[in-house]
Design a protein around this motif. Structure first.
Motif, PDB file in Angstrom:
ATOM      1  N   ARG A  82      60.432  70.996  27.966  1.00  0.00           N
ATOM      2  CA  ARG A  82      61.003  72.686  28.848  1.00  0.00           C
ATOM      3  C   ARG A  82      61.573  72.473  30.583  1.00  0.00           C
ATOM      4  O   ARG A  82      60.757  71.404  31.056  1.00  0.00           O
ATOM      5  N   VAL A  83      62.597  73.282  30.893  1.00  0.00           N
ATOM      6  CA  VAL A  83      62.693  72.831  31.847  1.00  0.00           C
ATOM      7  C   VAL A  83      63.071  74.205  31.967  1.00  0.00           C
ATOM      8  O   VAL A  83      63.039  75.290  32.245  1.00  0.00           O
ATOM      9  N   THR A  84      62.518  73.738  33.510  1.00  0.00           N
ATOM     10  CA  THR A  84      62.411  75.539  35.043  1.00  0.00           C
ATOM     11  C   THR A  84      63.334  75.690  35.008  1.00  0.00           C
ATOM     12  O   THR A  84      64.475  75.074  35.693  1.00  0.00           O
ATOM     13  N   ARG A  85      63.220  77.066  34.986  1.00  0.00           N
ATOM     14  CA  ARG A  85      64.390  78.200  35.656  1.00  0.00           C
ATOM     15  C   ARG A  85      63.890  78.754  35.596  1.00  0.00           C
ATOM     16  O   ARG A  85      63.512  80.087  35.656  1.00  0.00           O
ATOM     17  N   TYR A 102      48.746  71.611  26.915  1.00  0.00           N
ATOM     18  CA  TYR A 102      50.042  71.551  27.012  1.00  0.00           C
ATOM     19  C   TYR A 102      50.975  70.584  26.917  1.00  0.00           C
ATOM     20  O   TYR A 102      52.025  70.168  26.306  1.00  0.00           O
ATOM     21  N   CYS A 103      51.489  71.794  28.206  1.00  0.00           N
ATOM     22  CA  CYS A 103      52.583  71.116  28.733  1.00  0.00           C
ATOM     23  C   CYS A 103      51.935  70.829  29.727  1.00  0.00           C
ATOM     24  O   CYS A 103      50.943  71.173  30.872  1.00  0.00           O
ATOM     25  N   ASP A 104      52.753  69.720  31.059  1.00  0.00           N
ATOM     26  CA  ASP A 104      52.612  69.532  32.053  1.00  0.00           C
ATOM     27  C   ASP A 104      51.858  70.527  32.742  1.00  0.00           C
ATOM     28  O   ASP A 104      51.123  70.021  34.290  1.00  0.00           O
ATOM     29  N   HIS A 105      52.454  71.548  33.479  1.00  0.00           N
ATOM     30  CA  HIS A 105      52.785  72.527  34.800  1.00  0.00           C
ATOM     31  C   HIS A 105      50.906  72.367  34.652  1.00  0.00           C
ATOM     32  O   HIS A 105      50.307  73.403  35.242  1.00  0.00           O
ATOM     33  N   GLU A 106      49.855  72.556  33.139  1.00  0.00           N
ATOM     34  CA  GLU A 106      49.005  72.727  33.141  1.00  0.00           C
ATOM     35  C   GLU A 106      47.523  71.589  33.422  1.00  0.00           C
ATOM     36  O   GLU A 106      46.746  72.278  33.408  1.00  0.00           O
ATOM     37  N   LEU A 107      48.286  70.467  33.888  1.00  0.00           N
ATOM     38  CA  LEU A 107      47.329  69.899  34.721  1.00  0.00           C
ATOM     39  C   LEU A 107      47.325  69.899  35.866  1.00  0.00           C
ATOM     40  O   LEU A 107      46.583  68.752  36.468  1.00  0.00           O
ATOM     41  N   GLY A 108      47.726  71.054  36.742  1.00  0.00           N
ATOM     42  CA  GLY A 108      47.813  71.385  37.917  1.00  0.00           C
ATOM     43  C   GLY A 108      46.411  72.067  38.229  1.00  0.00           C
ATOM     44  O   GLY A 108      45.394  72.729  37.182  1.00  0.00           O
ATOM     45  N   THR A 109      46.579  72.563  39.355  1.00  0.00           N
ATOM     46  CA  THR A 109      45.167  73.764  39.767  1.00  0.00           C
ATOM     47  C   THR A 109      45.746  74.573  40.875  1.00  0.00           C
ATOM     48  O   THR A 109      46.317  74.876  41.377  1.00  0.00           O
ATOM     49  N   ILE A 142      52.084  70.802  40.745  1.00  0.00           N
ATOM     50  CA  ILE A 142      52.653  70.652  39.507  1.00  0.00           C
ATOM     51  C   ILE A 142      52.348  72.297  38.306  1.00  0.00           C
ATOM     52  O   ILE A 142      52.844  72.231  38.049  1.00  0.00           O
ATOM     53  N   ALA A 143      51.821  72.864  39.522  1.00  0.00           N
ATOM     54  CA  ALA A 143      51.534  74.253  39.113  1.00  0.00           C
ATOM     55  C   ALA A 143      52.481  75.192  40.055  1.00  0.00           C
ATOM     56  O   ALA A 143      51.790  76.091  39.401  1.00  0.00           O
ATOM     57  N   THR A 144      52.640  74.657  41.300  1.00  0.00           N
ATOM     58  CA  THR A 144      53.713  75.650  41.575  1.00  0.00           C
ATOM     59  C   THR A 144      54.549  76.153  41.193  1.00  0.00           C
ATOM     60  O   THR A 144      55.932  75.768  39.892  1.00  0.00           O
ATOM     61  N   ALA A 145      54.591  78.150  40.776  1.00  0.00           N
ATOM     62  CA  ALA A 145      55.825  78.750  40.264  1.00  0.00           C
ATOM     63  C   ALA A 145      55.215  78.836  39.079  1.00  0.00           C
ATOM     64  O   ALA A 145      55.804  79.586  38.277  1.00  0.00           O
ATOM     65  N   TYR A 146      53.779  78.001  38.689  1.00  0.00           N
ATOM     66  CA  TYR A 146      53.661  78.621  37.379  1.00  0.00           C
ATOM     67  C   TYR A 146      51.958  79.792  37.150  1.00  0.00           C
ATOM     68  O   TYR A 146      51.254  79.763  36.168  1.00  0.00           O
ATOM     69  N   ALA A 147      51.698  79.048  38.615  1.00  0.00           N
ATOM     70  CA  ALA A 147      49.637  79.486  38.864  1.00  0.00           C
ATOM     71  C   ALA A 147      50.242  81.079  38.345  1.00  0.00           C
ATOM     72  O   ALA A 147      48.610  81.469  38.207  1.00  0.00           O
ATOM     73  N   GLY A 148      50.930  81.918  39.276  1.00  0.00           N
ATOM     74  CA  GLY A 148      50.797  83.265  39.286  1.00  0.00           C
ATOM     75  C   GLY A 148      50.868  84.166  38.205  1.00  0.00           C
ATOM     76  O   GLY A 148      51.364  83.686  37.371  1.00  0.00           O
ATOM     77  N   PRO A 149      49.820  85.756  38.750  1.00  0.00           N
ATOM     78  CA  PRO A 149      50.857  86.142  37.182  1.00  0.00           C
ATOM     79  C   PRO A 149      52.701  86.330  36.994  1.00  0.00           C
ATOM     80  O   PRO A 149      53.833  85.768  37.418  1.00  0.00           O
ATOM     81  N   ASP A 150      52.630  86.838  35.957  1.00  0.00           N
ATOM     82  CA  ASP A 150      54.803  86.460  35.546  1.00  0.00           C
ATOM     83  C   ASP A 150      55.140  87.662  36.134  1.00  0.00           C
ATOM     84  O   ASP A 150      55.037  88.633  35.032  1.00  0.00           O
ATOM     85  N   ARG A 151      55.473  87.301  37.353  1.00  0.00           N
ATOM     86  CA  ARG A 151      56.573  88.667  38.016  1.00  0.00           C
ATOM     87  C   ARG A 151      57.414  88.206  39.200  1.00  0.00           C
ATOM     88  O   ARG A 151      56.474  87.127  39.692  1.00  0.00           O
ATOM     89  N   ILE A 152      57.562  88.815  39.929  1.00  0.00           N
ATOM     90  CA  ILE A 152      58.666  88.220  41.490  1.00  0.00           C
ATOM     91  C   ILE A 152      57.646  88.351  42.634  1.00  0.00           C
ATOM     92  O   ILE A 152      56.706  89.588  42.139  1.00  0.00           O
ATOM     93  N   THR A 183      59.318  80.198  34.005  1.00  0.00           N
ATOM     94  CA  THR A 183      59.630  80.074  32.659  1.00  0.00           C
ATOM     95  C   THR A 183      59.267  78.936  31.401  1.00  0.00           C
ATOM     96  O   THR A 183      58.936  77.423  32.144  1.00  0.00           O
ATOM     97  N   GLY A 184      58.785  79.069  30.055  1.00  0.00           N
ATOM     98  CA  GLY A 184      58.582  78.248  29.377  1.00  0.00           C
ATOM     99  C   GLY A 184      57.121  78.113  29.015  1.00  0.00           C
ATOM    100  O   GLY A 184      56.197  79.489  29.488  1.00  0.00           O
ATOM    101  N   CYS A 185      57.042  76.998  29.470  1.00  0.00           N
ATOM    102  CA  CYS A 185      54.824  76.678  29.085  1.00  0.00           C
ATOM    103  C   CYS A 185      54.248  77.093  29.793  1.00  0.00           C
ATOM    104  O   CYS A 185      54.592  77.422  30.805  1.00  0.00           O
ATOM    105  N   CYS A 186      52.933  77.584  29.537  1.00  0.00           N
ATOM    106  CA  CYS A 186      51.794  76.937  30.567  1.00  0.00           C
ATOM    107  C   CYS A 186      50.712  78.078  30.385  1.00  0.00           C
ATOM    108  O   CYS A 186      51.228  79.749  29.302  1.00  0.00           O
ATOM    109  N   ASP A 187      50.265  78.205  30.199  1.00  0.00           N
ATOM    110  CA  ASP A 187      48.749  78.542  30.184  1.00  0.00           C
ATOM    111  C   ASP A 187      47.028  79.042  30.871  1.00  0.00           C
ATOM    112  O   ASP A 187      47.013  77.572  31.171  1.00  0.00           O
TER     113      ASP A 187
END
Length: 324
Positions: A18-21, A240-247, A261-271, A280-284
């Motif tokens: 999945r591509v980070t966009r 499930y995806c590599d972002h989830e290996l982060g902290t 690896i968690a940067t841009a994915y660890a916060g709430p899904d908003r600006i 966008t894409g994977c991570c829980d």
């Protein structure tokens, strides 16, 4: 999840990255195109014992942007943000090797992080289109690949990182990579120049919209992607995806510290959820190696220290592909 690793096999087939966009930003205007091509570099047959190379290439930075970093930056291909991105990537792989060698692994493997010659895209080589002004990630990676071929720089065991300055290009976002050249050392059948991964880190976006700390982390983030295939990731804990290996670790009641690896994915899904734009894409967040939650968080900080799970994932891949 807590520390420790699960060696269970992957329950899903190896897929495409999945591509980070980041498509939250409406862009007006265009990316600057330069009029010269950087010096070529000839690759040699690397052999099994050759270093795994990570070559980092600076793109064009317009003069008005260079002035942010002093007059001296007007005459250099490596202004401060690019130098810091390169140093961060170098530090990340030093961490991986230190982690591995503390466990008597990868003891003979060498990883070389190098400066590549500047990448330029002359306007004469770009047909007039939307992609000439705001290239998509796919188009940018194709142009980058063509430059690497022209320089005979493809070795079969290298990762090529393009540092781009495109703060308004929502089609590239913070950067990313795409199959079939998304994993270092993987070669598809019939792919004559496979094995070399390539990725883009949009330093212009992180510098303009975020901070130098985010620039460092996203440079690491986009590079590390190319050493974390799906099956390796799925065999580590609950990821499930590599972002989830982060902290994402609370350092006090209102501050959350994010690993690369968690940067841009660890916060709430908003600006403004940590970084200005959210991945966008994977991570829980429930599957992160460690995530302390975002309730009450007012401040976001960024560390270039890799998580143990990230180091383990990269180590496993290097063992399988380059150290066996």
């Amino acid at each position: 999840m807590g520390p420790g690793f699960d060696d269970r096999p992957s329950e899903r087939a190896s897929g495409q990255w999945r591509v980070t966009r980041r498509e939250a930003l409406a862009a007006i205007g265009g990316a600057t195109l330069a009029s010269s091509i950087g010096a070529s570099r000839t690759a040699t047959d690397p052999g099994r014992d050759a270093p795994v190379r990570i070559r980092v290439y600076p793109g064009t930075v317009p003069p008005q942007a260079r002035l942010r970093y002093g007059l001296d930056a007007l005459h250099r291909d490596w202004p401060a943000p690019f130098r810091d991105a390169l140093a961060a990537i170098d530090s990340a792989f030093e961490q991986v090797l230190a982690y591995a060698r503390d466990r008597a692994r990868l003891e003979s493997l060498e990883i070389s992080v190098e400066r590549g010659a500047p990448i330029r895209f002359p306007p004469s080589t770009t047909p007039l289109s939307v992609d000439a002004v705001l290239p998509s990630l796919e188009t940018l990676l194709e142009r980058f690949r063509e430059r690497l071929r022209n320089r005979d720089a493809l070795t079969g065991r290298a990762c090529h990182v393009f540092l781009r300055w495109s703060p308004l290009n929502f089609r590239v976002g913070y950067g990313g990579t795409l199959a079939p050249n998304s994993i270092t050392g993987e070669r598809d059948a019939g792919d004559g120049d496979g094995g070399d991964a390539q990725t883009v880190a949009n330093v212009g976006a992180t510098e303009v919209w975020d901070s130098r700390a985010v620039t460092r982390n996203m440079a690491i983030h986009e590079t590390i992607h190319t050493f974390l295939p799906d099956d390796i990731v799925a065999a580590i804990g609950d990821a499930y995806c590599d972002h989830e290996l982060g902290t994402a670790v609370r350092t006090d009641e209102v501050t959350l510290e994010i690993s690369p690896i968690a940067t841009a994915y660890a916060g709430p899904d908003r600006i403004g959820g940590g970084t200005r734009f959210h991945g966008t894409g994977c991570c829980d967040r429930n599957r992160f190696y460690r995530h302390d939650g975002t309730d009450g968080i007012e401040n976001w900080s960024y560390t270039t220290d890799l998580s143990e799970a990230t180091c383990e994932g990269v180590t496993r891949y290097l063992e399988r592909r380059f150290d066996s």
